[in-house]
Design a protein around this motif. Structure first.
Motif, mmCIF file in Angstrom:
data_model
loop_
_atom_site.group_PDB
_atom_site.id
_atom_site.type_symbol
_atom_site.label_atom_id
_atom_site.label_comp_id
_atom_site.label_asym_id
_atom_site.label_seq_id
_atom_site.Cartn_x
_atom_site.Cartn_y
_atom_site.Cartn_z
ATOM 1 N N SER A 1 -1.867 -8.553 -9.387
ATOM 2 C CA SER A 1 -2.288 -9.531 -8.546
ATOM 3 C C SER A 1 -2.042 -9.141 -7.029
ATOM 4 C CB SER A 1 -1.373 -10.739 -8.553
ATOM 5 O OG SER A 1 0.167 -10.459 -8.880
ATOM 6 N N TRP A 2 -0.867 -8.469 -7.172
ATOM 7 C CA TRP A 2 -0.268 -7.476 -5.635
ATOM 8 C C TRP A 2 -1.310 -6.426 -5.288
ATOM 9 C CZ3 TRP A 2 1.600 -7.979 -1.161
ATOM 10 C CH2 TRP A 2 2.025 -6.669 -0.445
ATOM 11 N N ALA A 3 -1.463 -5.495 -6.341
ATOM 12 C CA ALA A 3 -2.179 -4.228 -6.119
ATOM 13 C C ALA A 3 -3.606 -4.496 -5.511
ATOM 14 C CB ALA A 3 -2.223 -3.578 -7.533
ATOM 15 N N ASN A 4 -4.092 -5.393 -6.010
ATOM 16 C CA ASN A 4 -5.529 -5.675 -5.535
ATOM 17 C C ASN A 4 -5.433 -6.311 -4.024
ATOM 18 O OD1 ASN A 4 -6.929 -5.308 -7.769
ATOM 19 N ND2 ASN A 4 -6.729 -7.308 -8.579
ATOM 20 N N LEU A 5 -4.366 -6.518 -3.493
ATOM 21 C CA LEU A 5 -4.113 -6.894 -1.900
ATOM 22 C C LEU A 5 -3.674 -5.766 -1.063
ATOM 23 C CD1 LEU A 5 -2.270 -10.260 -2.906
ATOM 24 C CD2 LEU A 5 -4.689 -10.103 -1.974
ATOM 25 N N VAL A 6 -3.127 -4.699 -1.884
ATOM 26 C CA VAL A 6 -2.998 -3.454 -1.060
ATOM 27 C C VAL A 6 -4.374 -2.847 -0.593
ATOM 28 C CG1 VAL A 6 -1.675 -1.465 -1.091
ATOM 29 C CG2 VAL A 6 -0.896 -3.410 -1.990
ATOM 30 N N THR A 7 -4.115 -2.186 0.627
ATOM 31 C CA THR A 7 -5.320 -1.586 1.063
ATOM 32 C C THR A 7 -5.194 0.259 0.735
ATOM 33 O OG1 THR A 7 -5.580 -2.935 2.927
ATOM 34 C CG2 THR A 7 -6.803 -0.821 3.300
ATOM 35 N N THR A 8 -3.878 0.642 0.991
ATOM 36 C CA THR A 8 -3.253 1.997 0.826
ATOM 37 C C THR A 8 -2.181 2.089 0.044
ATOM 38 O OG1 THR A 8 -4.527 2.867 2.824
ATOM 39 C CG2 THR A 8 -2.743 4.010 1.731
ATOM 40 N N ARG A 9 -2.120 2.676 -1.051
ATOM 41 C CA ARG A 9 -0.891 2.938 -2.041
ATOM 42 C C ARG A 9 -0.402 4.188 -2.139
ATOM 43 N NH1 ARG A 9 -0.206 -0.351 -7.570
ATOM 44 N NH2 ARG A 9 0.535 -1.533 -6.256
ATOM 45 N N LEU A 10 0.888 4.230 -1.578
ATOM 46 C CA LEU A 10 1.432 5.502 -1.585
ATOM 47 C C LEU A 10 2.697 5.460 -2.641
ATOM 48 C CD1 LEU A 10 1.787 6.139 2.065
ATOM 49 C CD2 LEU A 10 -0.074 6.908 0.736
ATOM 50 N N CYS B 1 4.651 -2.258 3.444
ATOM 51 C CA CYS B 1 5.381 -2.946 2.452
ATOM 52 C C CYS B 1 5.955 -1.904 1.566
ATOM 53 C CB CYS B 1 4.559 -3.994 1.948
ATOM 54 S SG CYS B 1 4.184 -5.403 2.922
ATOM 55 N N VAL B 2 7.377 -2.213 1.410
ATOM 56 C CA VAL B 2 8.142 -1.220 0.452
ATOM 57 C C VAL B 2 7.844 -1.972 -0.892
ATOM 58 C CG1 VAL B 2 10.229 -0.038 -0.358
ATOM 59 C CG2 VAL B 2 9.309 -0.221 2.127
ATOM 60 N N ASN B 3 7.627 -1.110 -2.140
ATOM 61 C CA ASN B 3 7.633 -1.830 -3.415
ATOM 62 C C ASN B 3 8.620 -1.193 -4.461
ATOM 63 O OD1 ASN B 3 7.021 -3.315 -5.533
ATOM 64 N ND2 ASN B 3 5.017 -2.648 -5.677
ATOM 65 N N GLN B 4 9.163 -1.776 -5.305
ATOM 66 C CA GLN B 4 9.927 -0.811 -6.218
ATOM 67 C C GLN B 4 9.122 -0.430 -7.490
ATOM 68 O OE1 GLN B 4 13.075 -3.553 -7.239
ATOM 69 N NE2 GLN B 4 13.936 -3.743 -5.266
ATOM 70 N N VAL B 5 9.622 0.275 -8.382
ATOM 71 C CA VAL B 5 8.928 0.539 -9.814
ATOM 72 C C VAL B 5 9.405 0.220 -10.935
ATOM 73 C CG1 VAL B 5 7.790 2.650 -8.437
ATOM 74 C CG2 VAL B 5 9.891 2.872 -9.637
ATOM 75 N N THR B 6 8.463 0.000 -11.723
ATOM 76 C CA THR B 6 8.872 -0.468 -13.406
ATOM 77 C C THR B 6 8.310 0.470 -14.297
ATOM 78 O OG1 THR B 6 8.987 -2.402 -14.582
ATOM 79 C CG2 THR B 6 7.036 -1.966 -13.549
ATOM 80 N N SER B 7 8.829 0.491 -15.363
ATOM 81 C CA SER B 7 8.047 1.289 -16.622
ATOM 82 C C SER B 7 6.918 0.878 -16.975
ATOM 83 C CB SER B 7 9.085 1.241 -17.796
ATOM 84 O OG SER B 7 10.334 1.965 -17.493
ATOM 85 N N THR C 1 -0.504 -1.048 3.738
ATOM 86 C CA THR C 1 -0.125 0.096 3.153
ATOM 87 C C THR C 1 1.231 0.036 2.610
ATOM 88 O OG1 THR C 1 -0.894 1.423 5.151
ATOM 89 C CG2 THR C 1 0.693 2.489 3.779
ATOM 90 N N GLU C 2 1.123 0.286 1.219
ATOM 91 C CA GLU C 2 2.461 -0.053 0.285
ATOM 92 C C GLU C 2 2.895 1.491 0.027
ATOM 93 O OE1 GLU C 2 2.550 -1.892 -3.840
ATOM 94 O OE2 GLU C 2 2.180 0.260 -3.937
ATOM 95 N N ILE C 3 4.290 1.607 -0.093
ATOM 96 C CA ILE C 3 4.989 2.770 -0.417
ATOM 97 C C ILE C 3 5.960 2.216 -1.538
ATOM 98 C CG2 ILE C 3 6.575 2.332 1.420
ATOM 99 C CD1 ILE C 3 5.767 5.786 0.389
ATOM 100 N N SER C 4 5.700 2.796 -2.569
ATOM 101 C CA SER C 4 6.612 2.544 -3.702
ATOM 102 C C SER C 4 7.417 3.828 -4.419
ATOM 103 C CB SER C 4 5.805 1.951 -4.948
ATOM 104 O OG SER C 4 4.766 2.712 -5.169
ATOM 105 N N GLY C 5 8.283 3.553 -4.940
ATOM 106 C CA GLY C 5 9.161 4.748 -5.552
ATOM 107 C C GLY C 5 10.820 4.156 -6.094
ATOM 108 N N GLU C 6 11.148 5.026 -6.972
ATOM 109 C CA GLU C 6 12.490 4.617 -7.429
ATOM 110 C C GLU C 6 13.639 4.772 -6.290
ATOM 111 O OE1 GLU C 6 14.201 7.651 -10.279
ATOM 112 O OE2 GLU C 6 12.291 8.741 -9.758
#
Length: 328
Positions: free
Chosen positions: A282-291, A259-265, A104-109
């Motif tokens: 390449s990373w997005a394809n390895l994530v099951t759930t993206r928040l 896994c916490v992810n940052q964001v970009t433009s 599960t990925e959680i991303s954001g600014e």
């Protein structure tokens, strides 16, 4: 190893698929939801030579069964398959809560609440089963800042107010758990140290401690700064290797991985205002759930971008002394 025992309620209905997909599922032994969720969509598509559309259909059908079983209470086992986020409205948006297996990925600014979310999950995983917890500990890997000890203590002191029930035994267990001691903290600064932690240290810890949650806060910090543009292929290989190891640990030990992810433009947005998760496809394809978390002057939001268990949706929330709470 804590895994649910497959039953008739977990079986895929092969008749909903085309003949080729049916043959692939039969030949590969992919007959239950548990077998499907061992893979990400990208892994399943590549390994079994399915089209993207067919793979998506398989995951949709598997998620329907999984969500139905959770909502009907069919899973009767020592540990829950679904972990509460500590917020009913966010749980509902996720199809019941955070599901075991996968990433599960959680991303954001910066400052939108990603670490607050992770700290809350590090506590809910320790809750009694009756509270949709797992009565287990967590590993929290920090790659950016020091672990926020004072904040986690504040949240711990408010647990008895945040979670209430009429069962005295459950409330006694909730209040007596030593939450701080059940979070193993590691500070990592390089990709090599993160590899060593995931490949060597974590498997040993899982053999000797009751751990059901792994948090990496964040995956971006170490992978963003150590590679030049010409080393992009090596970065992709290292990301893939790390993700595969996390997936395998998740399935073998019945873990939740965040896994916490940052964001970009976004490159497709000429204004530069649209933000998307970092680390690319390449990373997005390895994530099951993206928040994805975001914030405005008036509120913060957590959005389900994709998940095998629910459709896209958004929940407004606030951060209080007790943790994350929805505005609904």
């Amino acid at each position: 190893m804590d895994q649910m025992t497959p039953s008739a309620e977990d079986d895929l209905d092969l008749e909903v698929f085309d003949p080729y997909t049916q043959a692939v599922l039969l030949k590969g032994g992919l007959l239950t939801t548990k077998h499907i969720f061992q893979y990400t969509e990208a892994e399943l598509q590549k390994k079994f030579n399915l089209t993207a559309a067919a793979t998506r259909r398989v995951f949709i059908e598997a998620s329907k069964i999984s969500t139905s079983n959770v909502n009907s209470g069919r899973y009767k086992e020592p540990h829950n398959q679904v972990l509460t986020t500590g917020c009913d409205h966010i749980d509902k948006a996720l199809g019941g809560g955070l599901f075991k297996y996968g990433i599960t990925e959680i991303s954001g600014e910066s400052g939108c609440g990603k670490t607050q979310f992770c700290l809350q999950i590090a506590l809910t995983v320790q809750l009694p089963l009756s509270f949709k917890g797992a009565k287990s500990g967590a590993v929290y890997i920090c790659t950016e800042d020091r672990f926020p000890s004072s904040r986690i203590q504040q949240m711990i002191s408010n647990l008895r107010f945040k979670y209430q029930c009429d069962n005295r035994i459950d409330m006694s267990e909730l209040c007596q758990t030593n939450y701080g001691d059940n979070i193993l903290i590691s500070h990592i600064a390089t990709v090599e140290d993160l590899k060593k932690c995931i490949h060597e240290m974590l498997p040993k810890a899982l053999l000797h401690r009751s751990i059901k949650l792994i948090v990496i806060d964040s995956i971006t910090a170490v992978f963003r700064g150590e590679y030049t543009l010409s080393e992009a292929p090596r970065r992709s290989r290292d990301l893939r290797d790390l993700a595969f190891c996390l997936h395998n640990l998740s399935v073998k030990h019945g873990l939740w991985i965040i896994c916490v992810n940052q964001v970009t433009s976004s490159m497709s947005d000429i204004t530069g205002k649209k933000l998307v998760p970092s680390l690319g496809l390449s990373w997005a394809n390895l994530v099951t759930t993206r928040l994805l978390m975001s914030k405005t002057p008036c509120s913060r939001y957590i959005e389900v971008i994709f998940s095998p268990h629910s459709g896209p949706t958004s929940v407004p929330f606030v951060v209080t002394e007790q943790g994350i709470e929805s505005l609904n």
